[in-house]
Design a protein around this motif. Structure first.
Motif, PDB file in Angstrom:
ATOM      1  N   UNK A   1       0.829  -1.203   0.000  1.00  0.00           N
ATOM      2  CA  UNK A   1       0.000   0.000   0.000  1.00  0.00           C
ATOM      3  C   UNK A   1       0.869   1.262   0.000  1.00  0.00           C
ATOM      4  N   UNK A   2       1.986   1.225   0.771  1.00  0.00           N
ATOM      5  CA  UNK A   2       2.903   2.368   0.803  1.00  0.00           C
ATOM      6  C   UNK A   2       3.493   2.637  -0.578  1.00  0.00           C
ATOM      7  N   UNK A   3       3.909   1.540  -1.242  1.00  0.00           N
ATOM      8  CA  UNK A   3       4.472   1.677  -2.570  1.00  0.00           C
ATOM      9  C   UNK A   3       3.444   2.310  -3.511  1.00  0.00           C
ATOM     10  N   UNK A   4       2.211   1.799  -3.434  1.00  0.00           N
ATOM     11  CA  UNK A   4       1.165   2.321  -4.316  1.00  0.00           C
ATOM     12  C   UNK A   4       0.903   3.800  -4.048  1.00  0.00           C
ATOM     13  N   UNK A   5       0.871   4.154  -2.749  1.00  0.00           N
ATOM     14  CA  UNK A   5       0.582   5.523  -2.334  1.00  0.00           C
ATOM     15  C   UNK A   5       1.575   6.509  -2.940  1.00  0.00           C
ATOM     16  N   UNK A   6       2.832   6.076  -3.103  1.00  0.00           N
ATOM     17  CA  UNK A   6       3.858   6.974  -3.624  1.00  0.00           C
ATOM     18  C   UNK A   6       4.020   6.890  -5.128  1.00  0.00           C
ATOM     19  N   UNK A   7       3.247   6.036  -5.786  1.00  0.00           N
ATOM     20  CA  UNK A   7       3.429   5.845  -7.224  1.00  0.00           C
ATOM     21  C   UNK A   7       2.469   6.734  -8.026  1.00  0.00           C
ATOM     22  N   UNK A   8       2.735   6.818  -9.318  1.00  0.00           N
ATOM     23  CA  UNK A   8       1.863   7.603 -10.196  1.00  0.00           C
ATOM     24  C   UNK A   8       0.442   7.047 -10.170  1.00  0.00           C
ATOM     25  N   UNK A   9       0.327   5.708 -10.083  1.00  0.00           N
ATOM     26  CA  UNK A   9      -1.003   5.092 -10.061  1.00  0.00           C
ATOM     27  C   UNK A   9      -1.759   5.471  -8.783  1.00  0.00           C
ATOM     28  N   UNK A  10      -1.049   5.461  -7.647  1.00  0.00           N
ATOM     29  CA  UNK A  10      -1.678   5.811  -6.383  1.00  0.00           C
ATOM     30  C   UNK A  10      -2.155   7.265  -6.368  1.00  0.00           C
ATOM     31  N   UNK A  11      -1.281   8.168  -6.858  1.00  0.00           N
ATOM     32  CA  UNK A  11      -1.673   9.578  -6.955  1.00  0.00           C
ATOM     33  C   UNK A  11      -2.930   9.720  -7.776  1.00  0.00           C
ATOM     34  N   UNK A  12      -2.950   9.023  -8.914  1.00  0.00           N
ATOM     35  CA  UNK A  12      -4.099   9.124  -9.809  1.00  0.00           C
ATOM     36  C   UNK A  12      -5.356   8.588  -9.122  1.00  0.00           C
ATOM     37  N   UNK A  13      -5.199   7.530  -8.286  1.00  0.00           N
ATOM     38  CA  UNK A  13      -6.357   7.010  -7.538  1.00  0.00           C
ATOM     39  C   UNK A  13      -6.911   8.078  -6.602  1.00  0.00           C
ATOM     40  N   UNK A  14      -6.008   8.754  -5.883  1.00  0.00           N
ATOM     41  CA  UNK A  14      -6.456   9.827  -4.979  1.00  0.00           C
ATOM     42  C   UNK A  14      -7.184  10.918  -5.766  1.00  0.00           C
ATOM     43  N   UNK A  15      -6.699  11.185  -6.972  1.00  0.00           N
ATOM     44  CA  UNK A  15      -7.341  12.201  -7.807  1.00  0.00           C
ATOM     45  C   UNK A  15      -8.753  11.756  -8.195  1.00  0.00           C
ATOM     46  N   UNK A  16      -8.910  10.455  -8.474  1.00  0.00           N
ATOM     47  CA  UNK A  16     -10.232   9.926  -8.821  1.00  0.00           C
ATOM     48  C   UNK A  16     -11.174  10.070  -7.631  1.00  0.00           C
ATOM     49  N   UNK A  17     -10.655   9.761  -6.424  1.00  0.00           N
ATOM     50  CA  UNK A  17     -11.507   9.859  -5.248  1.00  0.00           C
ATOM     51  C   UNK A  17     -11.933  11.311  -5.003  1.00  0.00           C
ATOM     52  N   UNK A  18     -11.006  12.240  -5.207  1.00  0.00           N
ATOM     53  CA  UNK A  18     -11.296  13.638  -4.888  1.00  0.00           C
ATOM     54  C   UNK A  18     -12.225  14.271  -5.917  1.00  0.00           C
ATOM     55  N   UNK A  19     -12.014  13.992  -7.208  1.00  0.00           N
ATOM     56  CA  UNK A  19     -12.721  14.732  -8.259  1.00  0.00           C
ATOM     57  C   UNK A  19     -12.469  14.029  -9.587  1.00  0.00           C
ATOM     58  N   UNK A  20     -13.366  13.113  -9.919  1.00  0.00           N
ATOM     59  CA  UNK A  20     -13.118  12.251 -11.072  1.00  0.00           C
ATOM     60  C   UNK A  20     -13.030  13.032 -12.391  1.00  0.00           C
ATOM     61  N   UNK A  21     -13.893  14.052 -12.546  1.00  0.00           N
ATOM     62  CA  UNK A  21     -13.871  14.826 -13.792  1.00  0.00           C
ATOM     63  C   UNK A  21     -12.564  15.588 -13.943  1.00  0.00           C
ATOM     64  N   UNK A  22     -12.156  16.259 -12.857  1.00  0.00           N
ATOM     65  CA  UNK A  22     -10.894  17.003 -12.904  1.00  0.00           C
ATOM     66  C   UNK A  22      -9.747  16.043 -13.212  1.00  0.00           C
ATOM     67  N   UNK A  23      -9.798  14.845 -12.608  1.00  0.00           N
ATOM     68  CA  UNK A  23      -8.744  13.854 -12.851  1.00  0.00           C
ATOM     69  C   UNK A  23      -8.673  13.511 -14.336  1.00  0.00           C
ATOM     70  N   UNK A  24      -9.825  13.370 -14.957  1.00  0.00           N
ATOM     71  CA  UNK A  24      -9.829  12.990 -16.370  1.00  0.00           C
ATOM     72  C   UNK A  24      -9.225  14.085 -17.253  1.00  0.00           C
ATOM     73  N   UNK A  25      -9.373  15.349 -16.850  1.00  0.00           N
ATOM     74  CA  UNK A  25      -8.760  16.412 -17.653  1.00  0.00           C
ATOM     75  C   UNK A  25      -7.229  16.342 -17.597  1.00  0.00           C
ATOM     76  N   UNK A  26      -6.684  15.553 -16.664  1.00  0.00           N
ATOM     77  CA  UNK A  26      -5.219  15.405 -16.583  1.00  0.00           C
ATOM     78  C   UNK A  26      -4.749  14.136 -17.265  1.00  0.00           C
ATOM     79  N   UNK A  27      -5.661  13.428 -17.918  1.00  0.00           N
ATOM     80  CA  UNK A  27      -5.261  12.202 -18.592  1.00  0.00           C
ATOM     81  C   UNK A  27      -5.359  10.971 -17.718  1.00  0.00           C
ATOM     82  N   UNK A  28      -5.971  11.125 -16.525  1.00  0.00           N
ATOM     83  CA  UNK A  28      -6.178   9.977 -15.648  1.00  0.00           C
ATOM     84  C   UNK A  28      -7.313   9.123 -16.217  1.00  0.00           C
ATOM     85  N   UNK A  29      -7.138   7.785 -16.176  1.00  0.00           N
ATOM     86  CA  UNK A  29      -8.186   6.874 -16.648  1.00  0.00           C
ATOM     87  C   UNK A  29      -8.841   6.195 -15.453  1.00  0.00           C
ATOM     88  N   UNK A  30      -9.953   6.749 -14.985  1.00  0.00           N
ATOM     89  CA  UNK A  30     -10.565   6.256 -13.744  1.00  0.00           C
ATOM     90  C   UNK A  30     -10.939   4.776 -13.801  1.00  0.00           C
TER      91      UNK A  30
END
Lengths: 297, 213
Positions: free
Chosen positions: A154-183
């Motif tokens: 979990x620590x590894x994931x939290x510090x990875x690009x994938x983990x960051x993107x997950x947090x972005x999905x949780x916070x604001x999925x639409x905003x995340x998608x404008x950054x190229x995140x694939x929810x």
């Protein structure tokens, strides 16, 4: 956690805390990281337990490969349970996973390959250096290794690009998608990884108790796991471990009074869900603020 | 209600089109359309001669990045993680899961921080940053993605006077790097400093036309 001259029951509690902490870290990834409130984590834990039991009892698979199998089964089942999350809102994810979790439990309680309501007995113990692990004392250290691995994943994931993107999905999925995140991809990944952690913990637990029954994976443990995660604070890996310890320690004290035990689980569920101050950290902040005010006054 | 009607704009690479107009004239709606967040009843958006599907993901894949009038950061993530999020679309990915490249990320985050003058500790949660700092973090998040199109919604709002030149430099650097910038901004001096053309939206539904090419 090694206690001075620990009794068998204290060790047993310790092993169970480590097992549930692993399951809770899995839910932390699904819910705390990626924002998908799954109520099916106990069911995935059950999938791992049954996979391990069926592989060892029915097919004579050796325990360690069976544990790997339980991990994979939990992960695959997690991804399947996560599929609806690609189409519905988080609120609906809670309902859908709750319903699918119950379906899984009903199958486990009635199918012939799971041993039906009688469950499966004689599940193989894990072996280390050619020796069977039997007692809580034998399982204690491997259980700590299990939760440590879950924590590091979990620590590894939290510090990875994938983990960051997950947090972005949780916070604001639409905003995340404008950054190229694939929810969608991230949600499936979270469900798969969280399910795999539930699966390995389930296999471990089946081996520890040498018996599986659908009773262990019903609504009560399902809610308890949710309380562990919310109590520890969403997104906090260590919080999931702390939450597991608190919930199981309290639960252990109430074993002899089943009615009170259910009531406490229900009340805890209501409190942590309804109040934003449900997490231990938030409660700590609240006490600190009150204390400072009291001192200042 | 018609928010945008007969609005026609073209922004060439390495230029900056400022969009000005009063409240409710449709500036933010225009950025929503240009970033794929909102599908208009009519009209088209072309990027490099192609029309992406009306989803923010498809627009992001074409290199469109944007900031928001009210910053939309991830409150639980640290300042640096929020900035690094802007790299997501540029990283290699496996089945849609982005793969980290630590040293590359760290350098890129540093450059973006410097470009807009962020001096907060990298691990401080974005929720604890002030409004002006959050605006800057969001601008850094756009910069780091080296976008082909950058849509900036009032990047200077809430930013202290002494910090403005730095942010304007950041936007100018973006333009110089060949990005097509669409800038919604009330600050007249800022517009004069970086814009190569101006599109004025008078009120909801009014016609307007501008081109930087």
């Amino acid at each position: 956690m090694p206690l001075a001259g620990p009794s068998g029951s204290a060790l047993r509690l310790g092993v169970n805390i480590a097992i549930f902490a692993t399951v809770a870290i899995g839910l932390q990834i699904i819910w705390g990281f990626c924002g998908q409130p799954s109520f099916a984590q106990a069911a995935l834990y059950g999938v791992g337990a049954y996979a391990f039991a069926i592989l060892t009892v029915r097919h004579g698979v050796a325990p360690w490969p069976a544990l790997a199998g339980a991990t994979v089964c939990g992960g695959v089942a997690g991804m399947l349970l996560g599929l609806p999350a690609l189409r519905v809102s988080p609120e609906q994810v809670a309902l859908v996973t709750f319903a699918l979790g119950e379906v899984l439990r009903v199958i486990e309680a009635n199918a012939s390959f799971t041993g039906g309501s009688g469950g499966l007995a004689g599940v193989a113990p894990l072996t280390l250096a050619g020796r069977d692990l039997v007692s809580a004392g034998d399982f204690y250290r491997p259980a700590l290794v299990l939760v440590a691995i879950a924590y590091l994943v979990a620590r590894w994931l939290r510090g990875s690009a994938a983990g960051r993107a997950m947090f972005a999905v949780r916070a604001d999925e639409l905003a995340a998608r404008t950054m190229g995140v694939r929810p969608g991809a991230l949600k499936l990944f979270a469900f798969g990884l969280g399910g795999a952690l539930a699966g390995v913990a389930g296999g471990f637990s089946a081996s520890f108790s040498s018996f599986v029954s659908s009773v262990s994976f019903g609504i009560v443990p399902s809610f308890q796991i949710v309380v562990m995660v919310l109590l520890g604070g969403l997104g906090r890996i260590g919080g999931a471990v702390l939450g597991a310890a608190v919930v199981l320690a309290v639960d252990d004290q109430l074993q002899s009074r089943p009615g009170v035990r259910l009531g406490v689980t229900g009340a805890a569920m209501i409190v942590v869900v309804l109040t934003r101050a449900g997490s231990l950290r938030a409660a700590g902040d609240l006490v600190r603020v009150r204390f400072r005010r009291a001192v200042a006054a | 209600m018609v928010a945008l009607d007969g609005v026609d704009l073209a922004v060439a690479a390495g230029t900056c089109l400022a969009v000005v107009g009063g409240n409710g004239s449709g500036k933010s709606t225009l950025l929503d359309v240009l970033s794929g967040l909102r599908r208009p009843d009519g009209g088209t958006v072309e990027i490099d001669g192609e029309r992406p599907a009306w989803t923010p993901t498809a627009f992001a894949e074409r290199g469109v990045r944007r900031s928001f009038q009210e910053p939309r950061l991830v409150p639980d993530l640290g300042v640096d993680d929020n900035i690094a999020l802007g790299l997501t679309g540029r990283l290699t990915s496996v089945a849609g899961i982005p793969i980290s490249r630590r040293s590359y990320e760290a350098k890129a985050v540093d450059r973006a921080r410097n470009a807009v003058g962020i001096d907060l500790p990298g691990r401080r949660p974005a929720a604890k940053a002030s409004y002006g700092q959050r605006k800057r973090i969001e601008l850094a998040r756009v910069l780091i993605g080296q976008p082909s199109v950058a849509l900036l919604d009032e990047p200077l709002a809430g930013v202290a006077d002494e910090d403005r030149p730095r942010l304007l430099d950041g936007i100018a650097a973006l333009v110089e790097a060949g990005t097509a910038v669409v800038l919604v901004e009330h600050d007249q001096r800022a517009v004069e400093a970086v814009a190569t053309a101006v599109l004025e939206l008078r009120s909801a539904g009014s016609r307007a036309k501008a081109s930087t090419a």
